[in-house]
Design a protein around this motif. Structure first.
Motif, short mmCIF file in Angstrom:
data_model
loop_
_atom_site.label_atom_id
_atom_site.label_comp_id
_atom_site.label_asym_id
_atom_site.label_seq_id
_atom_site.Cartn_x
_atom_site.Cartn_y
_atom_site.Cartn_z
N LEU A 21 0.81 -1.07 -0.05
CA LEU A 21 -0.15 -0.09 0.06
C LEU A 21 0.83 1.10 -0.08
CD1 LEU A 21 -3.11 1.12 0.38
CD2 LEU A 21 -2.29 1.23 2.78
N LEU A 22 2.03 1.14 0.77
CA LEU A 22 2.83 2.50 1.08
C LEU A 22 4.00 2.17 0.33
CD1 LEU A 22 2.26 2.83 4.89
CD2 LEU A 22 0.81 3.71 2.88
N GLY A 23 4.09 1.41 -0.87
CA GLY A 23 5.20 1.18 -1.77
C GLY A 23 5.81 2.38 -2.56
N ARG A 24 5.00 3.41 -2.51
CA ARG A 24 5.37 4.50 -3.61
C ARG A 24 5.40 5.85 -2.90
NH1 ARG A 24 0.74 2.07 -5.65
NH2 ARG A 24 -0.39 4.14 -5.55
N PRO A 25 6.38 6.77 -3.16
CA PRO A 25 6.55 7.79 -2.60
C PRO A 25 5.28 8.98 -2.70
CG PRO A 25 8.17 7.71 -4.35
CD PRO A 25 7.38 6.55 -4.29
N GLU A 26 4.41 8.64 -3.72
CA GLU A 26 3.54 9.57 -3.88
C GLU A 26 2.37 9.37 -2.65
OE1 GLU A 26 2.64 6.60 -7.06
OE2 GLU A 26 4.45 7.52 -6.09
N ARG A 27 2.46 8.24 -1.83
CA ARG A 27 1.42 7.97 -0.63
C ARG A 27 1.93 8.87 0.36
NH1 ARG A 27 -2.68 5.06 -2.96
NH2 ARG A 27 -3.32 3.99 -1.06
N PHE A 28 0.66 9.28 1.18
CA PHE A 28 1.21 10.16 2.40
C PHE A 28 0.57 9.78 3.24
CE2 PHE A 28 1.42 15.10 3.67
CZ PHE A 28 2.19 14.71 4.87
N VAL A 29 0.73 9.08 4.29
CA VAL A 29 0.07 8.65 5.82
C VAL A 29 0.20 9.63 6.80
CG1 VAL A 29 2.06 6.99 6.28
CG2 VAL A 29 -0.18 6.43 6.85
N VAL A 48 5.38 0.60 9.01
CA VAL A 48 4.92 1.81 8.13
C VAL A 48 6.16 2.69 8.05
CG1 VAL A 48 3.60 3.99 8.03
CG2 VAL A 48 2.72 1.84 8.84
N SER A 49 7.11 2.72 9.01
CA SER A 49 8.48 3.77 8.90
C SER A 49 9.32 3.44 7.80
CB SER A 49 8.95 4.05 10.23
OG SER A 49 9.72 2.93 10.63
N LYS A 50 9.05 2.18 7.39
CA LYS A 50 10.39 1.63 6.55
C LYS A 50 9.69 1.44 5.14
CE LYS A 50 12.22 -1.34 10.34
NZ LYS A 50 12.43 -2.79 10.70
N THR A 51 8.66 1.96 4.81
CA THR A 51 7.99 2.48 3.54
C THR A 51 8.56 3.43 2.77
OG1 THR A 51 6.10 3.22 4.06
CG2 THR A 51 6.22 1.05 4.37
N PRO A 52 8.43 3.63 1.62
CA PRO A 52 8.60 4.77 0.89
C PRO A 52 7.90 6.12 1.00
CG PRO A 52 8.92 3.04 -0.82
CD PRO A 52 8.33 2.65 0.45
N THR A 127 -3.14 10.61 1.65
CA THR A 127 -3.82 9.66 1.11
C THR A 127 -4.36 8.49 1.82
OG1 THR A 127 -1.69 8.27 0.53
CG2 THR A 127 -2.16 10.07 -1.00
N ASP A 128 -3.76 8.12 2.95
CA ASP A 128 -4.24 7.19 4.01
C ASP A 128 -4.30 7.55 5.40
OD1 ASP A 128 -4.42 4.44 2.17
OD2 ASP A 128 -2.65 5.71 1.41
N VAL A 129 -4.96 7.34 6.21
CA VAL A 129 -5.06 7.66 7.59
C VAL A 129 -5.28 6.28 8.11
CG1 VAL A 129 -6.31 8.60 9.45
CG2 VAL A 129 -6.19 9.86 7.45
N ILE A 130 -4.34 6.03 9.14
CA ILE A 130 -4.11 4.84 9.67
C ILE A 130 -4.31 4.96 11.21
CG2 ILE A 130 -2.62 2.59 10.02
CD1 ILE A 130 -1.36 2.99 7.57
#
Length: 366
Positions: A21-29, A48-52, A127-130
């Motif tokens: 889910l968070l494998g692209r830098p355009e995602r913003f969590v 989560v912190s280890k994703t791009p 893009t994503d609220v967790i």
């Protein structure tokens, strides 16, 4: 059912899903989690912190009267770990009780988050609220998810909403020792939809857990339900889970609560959607019958056991405006045998609550 075909992941599926889910830098969590003493506080956050993806965090520090020093030290260590994983983050202290010991934590956390997320446009670009429920109490986690659900379900281009938890299982969750308040509470936003003057026929559905046995006594006495349908974890990893709970709650089930074996409910231990579907079917069927009789009815949930099953109860409560009843912990104590540090990835849970995977993202109808 809103989540009849809901998207969820359990156990070893959760980490690969998060990385995908968070494998692209355009995602913003935006990651919202508890920063307390619980051993499960930072495990999912570190994944989560280890994703791009870009990320920022809001961490809640629940404060209760007279905490033991070891708990403060553990909470500080977890806070430090979360801050390191999320350099762009804020820790918000939340007083659970006011000076008169009234429970105010839920109202305070909603006030703080509403200001940051709505009034100050804190969701811009997200893009994503967790929401990580691993180290949050029900009185904090339920109001947070309820607030976000209401804010995002009407936003056609709003972010996805996810709920996750490192459930831990009974070996972790039963190790946390709490001294409970003297009365039950409803989390902020979860008092139900009863009209003034109603005297509904009340069904109480408690999720049984041994260390909180005293809390169930308070709940039953004050709720005074006409019917009680307790939830047992089955299937479960421990084959004797149901048997042990029957032994521990034998007097209550057979005498005080008057539970017939046909009233016992079963839900897969680590599957929130299994319990959600069960609760929804029971509530809807029961309401239809009482509506035909012209008699108001009420289904009250007490999800004070497993974190995974609490998520299922949360979904049912949000969809059907069901009241949730719990007994707030006045203080916590260090377990006599120490904390169980075993946080098992096989007990991780994720539910996609709102967003792009559903036919009508964030329209209030996943």
């Amino acid at each position: 059912m809103l989540w009849l075909d809901g998207v969820s992941h359990r156990g070893p599926e959760v980490e690969p899903f998060i990385r995908s889910l968070l494998g692209r830098p355009e995602r913003f969590v935006l990651y919202i989690a508890g920063a307390g003493f619980d051993p499960r506080a930072s495990h999912l956050a570190l994944i989560v912190s280890k994703t791009p993806a870009r990320r920022k965090g809001i961490f809640l520090r629940e404060n209760r009267p007279e905490p033991e020093q070891e708990l403060l030290d553990r909470a500080q260590a977890n806070e430090d770990s979360l801050r390191k994983a999320f350099p762009d983050s804020e820790v918000i202290p939340i007083e659970i009780f006011d000076k008169d010991y009234a429970v105010v934590g839920g109202h305070r956390v909603v006030t703080e988050l509403r200001r940051r997320l709505r009034d100050e446009n804190g969701l811009e670009g997200i893009t994503d609220v967790i929401v990580d429920m691993s180290a949050m109490s029900i009185g904090i986690s339920f109001p947070i998810v309820g607030l976000l659900f209401e804010l995002l379900r009407t936003c056609t281009d709003g972010p996805n909403l996810h709920v996750v938890a490192a459930a831990g299982g009974p070996e972790v969750e039963t190790a946390i020792v709490a001294e409970h308040a003297e009365n039950y509470q409803n989390p902020w936003g979860f008092k139900g939809a009863r009209s003034p003057g109603d005297t509904p026929v009340r069904l109480w559905i408690p999720q049984l857990a041994n260390p909180k046995k005293g809390a169930f006594g308070i709940l039953f006495e004050e709720l005074d339900p006409a019917e009680t349908c307790p939830v047992f974890p089955f299937p479960a990893r421990e084959p004797r889970s149901v048997e042990l709970l029957l032994e521990q709650f034998g007097d209550e089930l057979s005498r005080s609560w008057g539970v017939d074996p046909r009233q016992m409910l079963y839900a897969a231990e680590d599957d929130p959607l299994d319990l959600y579907r069960t609760l929804t079917r029971i509530h809807v069927s029961r309401k239809d019958v009482y509506d035909l009789l012209g008699q108001p009815s009420e289904t009250v949930l007490s999800p004070i056991g497993s974190k995974a099953l609490a998520i299922g109860a949360l979904l049912a409560a949000m969809e059907h405006a069901l009241p949730v009843a719990y007994v707030e912990a006045r203080r916590f104590e260090v377990p006599p045998a120490g904390f169980n540090e075993n946080v098992d990835p096989d007990r991780f849970v994720h539910v996609w609550v709102l967003g792009e995977v559903y036919p009508h993202p964030n329209s209030g109808s996943p």
